[in-house]
Design a protein around this motif. Structure first.
Motif, short mmCIF file in Angstrom:
data_model
loop_
_atom_site.label_atom_id
_atom_site.label_comp_id
_atom_site.label_asym_id
_atom_site.label_seq_id
_atom_site.Cartn_x
_atom_site.Cartn_y
_atom_site.Cartn_z
N PRO A 45 -37.71 -0.36 26.06
CA PRO A 45 -36.32 -0.64 26.46
C PRO A 45 -35.77 -1.82 25.66
O PRO A 45 -36.48 -2.78 25.38
N ARG A 46 -34.51 -1.73 25.29
CA ARG A 46 -33.90 -2.74 24.42
C ARG A 46 -32.78 -3.50 25.14
O ARG A 46 -32.06 -2.93 25.94
N GLU A 47 -32.69 -4.77 24.80
CA GLU A 47 -31.57 -5.60 25.26
C GLU A 47 -30.94 -6.26 24.03
O GLU A 47 -31.64 -6.87 23.22
N TYR A 48 -29.64 -6.10 23.88
CA TYR A 48 -28.93 -6.70 22.76
C TYR A 48 -27.91 -7.71 23.27
O TYR A 48 -27.13 -7.42 24.18
N LEU A 77 -25.94 2.53 21.85
CA LEU A 77 -27.02 2.18 22.77
C LEU A 77 -27.39 3.35 23.68
O LEU A 77 -26.57 4.22 23.96
N ARG A 78 -28.64 3.34 24.16
CA ARG A 78 -29.11 4.34 25.10
C ARG A 78 -28.79 3.89 26.53
O ARG A 78 -28.69 2.68 26.79
N THR A 80 -30.68 3.55 28.92
CA THR A 80 -31.75 2.67 29.42
C THR A 80 -31.68 1.27 28.83
O THR A 80 -32.41 0.38 29.27
N ASP A 81 -30.83 1.06 27.83
CA ASP A 81 -30.69 -0.26 27.20
C ASP A 81 -29.76 -1.16 28.02
O ASP A 81 -29.03 -0.70 28.89
N ARG A 82 -29.80 -2.46 27.70
CA ARG A 82 -28.89 -3.43 28.29
C ARG A 82 -28.23 -4.23 27.18
O ARG A 82 -28.76 -4.32 26.08
N PHE A 141 -38.26 -5.64 28.36
CA PHE A 141 -37.27 -5.30 27.35
C PHE A 141 -37.53 -6.09 26.06
O PHE A 141 -37.93 -7.25 26.10
N LYS A 218 -32.37 -1.36 15.01
CA LYS A 218 -32.32 -0.45 16.16
C LYS A 218 -33.68 -0.04 16.72
O LYS A 218 -33.73 0.51 17.82
#
Length: 279
Positions: A45-48, A77-78, A80-82, A141, A218
């Motif tokens: 999971p990613r957080e930007y 973004l997906r 599931t990302d934040r 994340f 990404k």
């Protein structure tokens, strides 16, 4: 110059170690390489956190390019990302007190928030960075901070130190925009973040460079990385904080050791499919 070109061929994350035993000091270099192709399930999971300069010097082409870049990045973004947005000039403003899910509603709100901006005021990047680093973080994340600026600030050294000190918790990438970008700042932030600098000086360059930047940031494949040494003493090890492994950025650790070349180095972290460890 000595130029080495190579391509990745492994299906999984791989690591290797080189040793050099000198007369007075012994050196080691360890590299962790991503797989040849990263699948969606490999990405945690990613957080930007988008840290965007809206000062007076960004007015016009730089700010318009920033808006387009952010729309593309946030829109990609997906669910599931934040993400979160920090706008800075003389002060800084958070979009939300904690990063929000990348839902269609939140993405639309962020784009409206960015679209309303007009360049004005001074530039205080350091306080904006500190605000981003202090946001609540979910350890599951991979957190990435993206700084978009023309770089007309003071206290560059303090910014570099702040980035390097937080690499084990936040990846940092720099994107410079403007006809006369402060390359010392953009390239210095990239070095501190162990990444590559990206700079746009003309509107015609923006689409191609922005696309390369989006590809570069990404795909984290390993987060919460720890490197432990057992059975021997190390010193002068760099980097002091270990960032995430990305599909387009290998992890390189180097330093010195004392004594015999005995013992173990263990790399551990978390990927999209669970825990990872290599000795």
């Amino acid at each position: 110059d000595f130029i080495l070109k190579f391509r990745l061929a492994g299906k999984e994350i791989q690591s290797g170690l080189m040793l050099f035993e000198g007369g007075d000091e012994n050196f080691f270099l360890m590299m962790v390489q991503p797989p040849e192709r990263v699948q969606p399930e490999d990405i945690p999971p990613r957080e930007y956190i988008f840290v965007v300069d809206v000062s007076g010097s960004m007015n016009g082409f730089p700010l318009n390019t920033s808006k387009k870049l952010l729309k593309d990045l946030i829109g990609d973004l997906r669910p599931t990302d934040r993400f979160n947005v920090i706008l800075f000039a003389g002060g800084s403003r958070l979009m939300a007190s904690a990063s929000v899910p990348a839902s269609a509603e939140n993405i639309s709100q962020a784009i409206r928030h960015i679209d309303r901006q007009q360049g004005g005021g001074g530039t205080r990047l350091l306080s904006a960075l500190q605000k981003g680093f202090n946001l609540p973080r979910d350890e599951a994340f991979s957190r990435t901070m993206i700084i978009v600026t023309d770089g007309y600030i003071g206290a560059e050294g303090d910014v570099f130190e702040e980035i390097a000190a937080h690499l084990n918790r936040t990846n940092v990438f720099a994107f410079g925009i403007g006809s006369s970008v402060n390359r010392y700042l953009i390239e210095g932030m990239a070095r501190a973040g162990l990444g590559e600098p990206f700079v746009v000086t003309k509107p015609t360059e923006a689409p191609v460079i922005a696309r390369k930047f989006r590809e570069y940031i990404k795909s984290p494949v390993l987060t919460n990385i720890a490197v432990t040494y057992d059975g021997f003493e190390t010193y002068d090890v760099e980097p002091s904080s270990i960032p995430d492994l990305f599909a387009d950025r290998p992890l390189i650790v180097f330093g010195k050791w004392r004594g015999a070349a005995d013992g173990r180095i263990e790399i551990s972290g978390t990927g999209g499919t669970g825990s990872y460890a290599q000795t």
